[in-house]
Design an enzyme around this catalytic site. Sequence first.
Site, PDB file in Angstrom:
ATOM      1  N   GLY A 191       0.770  -1.232   0.000  1.00  8.16           N
ATOM      2  CA  GLY A 191       0.000   0.000   0.000  1.00  8.16           C
ATOM      3  C   GLY A 191       0.800   1.279   0.000  1.00  8.16           C
ATOM      4  O   GLY A 191       0.239   2.362   0.169  1.00  8.16           O
ATOM      5  N   THR A 192       2.121   1.198  -0.191  1.00 10.12           N
ATOM      6  CA  THR A 192       2.939   2.412  -0.138  1.00 10.12           C
ATOM      7  C   THR A 192       3.103   3.081  -1.502  1.00 10.12           C
ATOM      8  O   THR A 192       3.696   4.151  -1.576  1.00 10.12           O
ATOM      9  CB  THR A 192       4.328   2.089   0.436  1.00 10.12           C
ATOM     10  N   GLY A 193       2.628   2.457  -2.579  1.00  9.23           N
ATOM     11  CA  GLY A 193       2.634   3.124  -3.874  1.00  9.23           C
ATOM     12  C   GLY A 193       3.678   2.622  -4.847  1.00  9.23           C
ATOM     13  O   GLY A 193       4.099   3.364  -5.733  1.00  9.23           O
TER      14      GLY A 193
ATOM     15  N   THR B  42       3.398   0.174  -7.214  1.00  8.56           N
ATOM     16  CA  THR B  42       2.812   0.056  -8.549  1.00  8.56           C
ATOM     17  C   THR B  42       2.463   1.431  -9.108  1.00  8.56           C
ATOM     18  O   THR B  42       2.551   1.668 -10.320  1.00  8.56           O
ATOM     19  CB  THR B  42       1.561  -0.831  -8.499  1.00  8.56           C
TER      20      THR B  42
ATOM     21  N   GLU C 112      -9.840  -0.110  30.775  1.00 11.68           N
ATOM     22  CA  GLU C 112      -9.304   0.996  29.979  1.00 11.68           C
ATOM     23  C   GLU C 112      -8.845   2.146  30.865  1.00 11.68           C
ATOM     24  O   GLU C 112      -7.901   2.860  30.511  1.00 11.68           O
ATOM     25  CB  GLU C 112     -10.359   1.478  28.979  1.00 11.68           C
TER      26      GLU C 112
END
Length: 686
Positions: A243-245, A247, A463
């Site tokens: 997903g980092t670009g 392509t 929490e």
Amino acid sequence: MAFRHGGTYMAQFDSRNPKERPPRDPNGNNSEPSFNWKGLLLIIAAIAMVGFVVLGRTPGGAPDTITWDKFEALKTENQVKKSTALQILDEGDKPTQWLIGEYADPAKHKGVSQFRTEISAKFQSNLMQDLNDAGYKVDIKGGNSFMSSPVAAFLPVLLIMVVLYFLFRQQIRMAGKGAMSFGKSKARMLSRDKNRITFKDVAGVEEAKDEVEELVEFLKDPKKFQKLGGRIPKGVLLVGPPGTGKTLLARAIAGEADVPFFSISGSDFVEMFVGVGASRVRDMFEQGKKNAPCIIFIDEIDAVGRHRGTGLGGGHDEREQTLNALLVEMDGFDTQEGVIIIAATNRPDVLDPALLRPGRFDRQITVNLPDVKGREQILKVHAKRVKIADGVDLGVVARGTPGYSGAELANVINEAALMAARRGLKAITLSELEEARDKVRWGRERRSLAMSAKEKENTAFHEAGHALLCELVDNMDPLHKVTIIPRGPALGLTMYLPEADQYTNRKKELLDRLVVIMGGRVAEELVFGDVTNGASNDIKHATNIARKMVCEWGMSERMGMVEYGGHEEHVFLGRDIGKGRDYSESTAQEIDREVRHLCDSAYERARDLLSSHRDKLDAIAKALLEFETLGGEQIRDIIQYGEMKNPPPPPGVVEKPRTEPPPHPQEGTTLSPDYPGGISAATAPQ
């Protein structure tokens, strides 16, 4: 066009509208086989001819051959049918003639059988007159010896064979376009006019973009670099998380360089037939040489370029043969200039060393996760496609999305647009962007989940323990948000974000992080005197950090600065299955004791801190039960003043859209790749 992450290129290329597909290629690469009208006409003709042969033969099957005396007996008993004309077959040059007709036969299904009898010696001129006087109709016809011959019986089979021959000949002619084109390359040439992406559409990876821009400049003006003896790189490998670009960078090169650009996936080489992968590699480079200079882009090259000799079991490995062909074509004995290979992968550790050496892949460009400035640039690129409300600062969203890839940031913008449309807004506000950020990373809120009051109270104290310790320890990232609304698989979440980009972790920071992680389980034990399985994710997270501190980062005094084991994030089965431990069993026991010591020390420290601040723990838990979600500033107000100066709206009340930036985080944020951080969750039972 807006920035798109690497994994969408192939889907967009294959999902074109049929009207937008390129015209028929004279070589047959883009054409699709049409309906075979010739084969259909041949089949119809064969059926017609078979029917002609069958119908042309004597109906009712082969007639019974009887003697003339029996015919006379049947005629005397009036069993010969007068309704059907008797036929005398005269075979011309042959001396034999036949009399054919029908007679009554009760043994048959219809009670009628055909007969024939030889009349060669008994044929007289008054035979027809005698039969006519007896009430029979007689016809004299020429001989039909062909129809009754074996050739006529074999004719249908012969016709079927002829039809099959023509059909298979048609398929062989279509071998280059149909199912028999096994060895043809599946590389597709990218159109230069449609879906054109340039370097303006790429953001957040400036260093990688600079390197590929140099490649494009070389393609446009090679003499500029060849004056000093430089040569064009033969291969460029793009490496980075999904997903980092990667392509997208390749598509930008295609848009900028005015050269042919072929695209193919690594999985397109290998199929069920032996030798197909190597044949496709050779055919792909043959196409590239014909169009040189050109660029060939191989996406997910790890599917075909894996390390050789790592296959399980014996026999020939088709993938290795394909890799050998790729190695020879990239830098073999008969290598030609002008074909540049660009490949992308997120698993460079499994690639064969021969593929990575200079001369094949001369450059390895790392496409990392974007920093705070890169995230803001990516958000601005995607924001051009949607309508953002005035006053919304995308830098705030960038600082609140540490560790997000370009694909995730694109999804944040898209989810925010969908959310604003559902709410009937005219523009996207900061509230939708923050909600979309949380939804992309941690899942959507599950307000419909039916939780009992007891479970909700347990989650609130769990929490609250995380949130309180996050503010009490010295070396911890600022608290961002605490919620007891189920989101994704978690029943509650405590989110903390670093104030600035972080690339290393100090030992004190990791020890304090372990303390914060233990806060949920410790709070349950202090308040209820019992524990639940909601801390399973915390236990896993803490054990992972402690083991890395001991085995990889040299942060244990007992074990020293020694690396124990490979500890690779992704195991490569064929290479690592036979690997044993490189340390003794006694050392393994020491490692386990040291990991246990770090976790136990953090647990005791968390118990001491929460016990001494029990009133603040109760106040935070009470506020969570009332409001369900609290921000970092509101938690700090409770710790410092015992109440909130700016309380959130009660559950069910829609908060007014906010455009001003929140108080935290103040600077750019990026989670370190060495540990999974940023969230502590009380998870639902699995």
